[in-house]
Design a protein around this motif. Sequence first.
Motif, PDB file in Angstrom:
ATOM      1  N   ALA A 142       0.752  -1.338   0.045  1.00 20.46           N
ATOM      2  CA  ALA A 142      -0.248  -0.147  -0.133  1.00 20.46           C
ATOM      3  C   ALA A 142       0.767   0.880  -0.227  1.00 20.46           C
ATOM      4  O   ALA A 142       0.412   2.559  -0.370  1.00 20.46           O
ATOM      5  N   ASN A 143       2.270   1.478   0.665  1.00 24.61           N
ATOM      6  CA  ASN A 143       2.946   2.572   0.911  1.00 24.61           C
ATOM      7  C   ASN A 143       4.586   2.001   0.637  1.00 24.61           C
ATOM      8  O   ASN A 143       4.707   0.922   2.132  1.00 24.61           O
ATOM      9  N   PRO A 144       4.867   2.037  -0.213  1.00 24.04           N
ATOM     10  CA  PRO A 144       6.192   0.998  -0.291  1.00 24.04           C
ATOM     11  C   PRO A 144       7.712   2.587   0.620  1.00 24.04           C
ATOM     12  O   PRO A 144       8.027   1.602   1.312  1.00 24.04           O
ATOM     13  N   ALA A 145       7.223   3.734   1.061  1.00 27.88           N
ATOM     14  CA  ALA A 145       8.253   4.571   2.092  1.00 27.88           C
ATOM     15  C   ALA A 145       7.821   4.058   3.691  1.00 27.88           C
ATOM     16  O   ALA A 145       7.881   5.095   4.271  1.00 27.88           O
ATOM     17  N   VAL A 146       6.320   3.439   4.069  1.00 29.06           N
ATOM     18  CA  VAL A 146       6.270   3.480   5.100  1.00 29.06           C
ATOM     19  C   VAL A 146       7.325   3.008   6.413  1.00 29.06           C
ATOM     20  O   VAL A 146       7.461   2.128   5.781  1.00 29.06           O
ATOM     21  N   GLU A 147       7.407   3.690   7.217  1.00 31.27           N
ATOM     22  CA  GLU A 147       8.452   3.326   8.196  1.00 31.27           C
ATOM     23  C   GLU A 147       8.422   2.276   9.196  1.00 31.27           C
ATOM     24  O   GLU A 147       6.680   2.014   9.426  1.00 31.27           O
ATOM     25  N   VAL A 148       8.273   0.948   9.126  1.00 35.64           N
ATOM     26  CA  VAL A 148       7.992  -0.224  10.793  1.00 35.64           C
ATOM     27  C   VAL A 148       8.521  -0.565  11.417  1.00 35.64           C
ATOM     28  O   VAL A 148       9.576  -1.199  11.376  1.00 35.64           O
ATOM     29  N   LEU A 149       8.461  -0.467  12.288  1.00 33.42           N
ATOM     30  CA  LEU A 149       9.236  -0.793  14.103  1.00 33.42           C
ATOM     31  C   LEU A 149       7.826  -1.846  14.398  1.00 33.42           C
ATOM     32  O   LEU A 149       6.487  -1.450  14.427  1.00 33.42           O
ATOM     33  N   GLU A 150       8.769  -3.487  15.611  1.00 33.35           N
ATOM     34  CA  GLU A 150       8.110  -4.163  15.863  1.00 33.35           C
ATOM     35  C   GLU A 150       8.742  -3.726  17.520  1.00 33.35           C
ATOM     36  O   GLU A 150       9.312  -3.049  18.268  1.00 33.35           O
ATOM     37  N   ILE A 151       7.202  -3.886  17.960  1.00 32.05           N
ATOM     38  CA  ILE A 151       7.177  -3.000  19.349  1.00 32.05           C
ATOM     39  C   ILE A 151       6.504  -4.239  20.507  1.00 32.05           C
ATOM     40  O   ILE A 151       5.486  -4.618  20.319  1.00 32.05           O
TER      41      ILE A 151
END
Length: 260
Positions: free
Chosen positions: A227-236
Amino acid sequence: MCATCGCSDDAGVRVTDPVAAGHDHPHDHGDGHGHGHREPDSRTVALEVDLLAKNDDLAGDNRRWLAEREVVALNLMSSPGSGKTTLLTRTITDLGDELPCAVLEGDQETLLDAERIGATGARVIQINTGAGCHLDADMVAAGLRALAPARGSLLFVENVGNLVCPALFDLGEAGRVVIMSVTEGADKPLKYPHMFRTADLMLVNKVDLLPYVDFDVEYCVTAARRANPAVEVLEISATRGDGLESWYDWLRRRAGALTA
């Protein structure tokens, strides 16, 4: 009536300072969503365009108001139960001395989450939307007047919990954060692509529960980036603390970028 999603208008909206309210909880705990069903027609389309255009104008006013005061506003969105309020209380507790924090808390009813936030010592204003399923720029403007966040502070806007309508409404925020929980389906970004398409950051929360649930993190991240190639992702994990320092670093960068 909101032509975009069918929820009720702002007649039931209440902006409340939980400290000044002088009572524990409202007696009415209604949870009606109020979504209606209608056949699309040219008038409905015109109303949707007018509504969103008006909202965007008000959001621009909010953005200027916040920028003049060097306040960094972040719109936090998710399904109900993803852990937004738990994450906020821990974030404020851990970062409050470094970055002054304030909160606009959005829910259909009750002051429950605002009271949890207020217990940290942070300034908080509750916005109850009644049957409404999202915050809009006008509600946030009223909340800002009541909250009066300090210059240079970090403002969290905890939106009403759902993955549809909040994505449509610009509030004047500097960034958007979507919180996913591993107790949800990993295919949510495919089912609700607009929410993830507009996000700057996706937090995958409750990773401490991964041994006990069927959730494919890699699949979820791939779906979000479809959906959004630029989205940052963090696992928390907001409860155990996993990944929170990376989250705090992201907040520091956001605050520094606006106030530099």
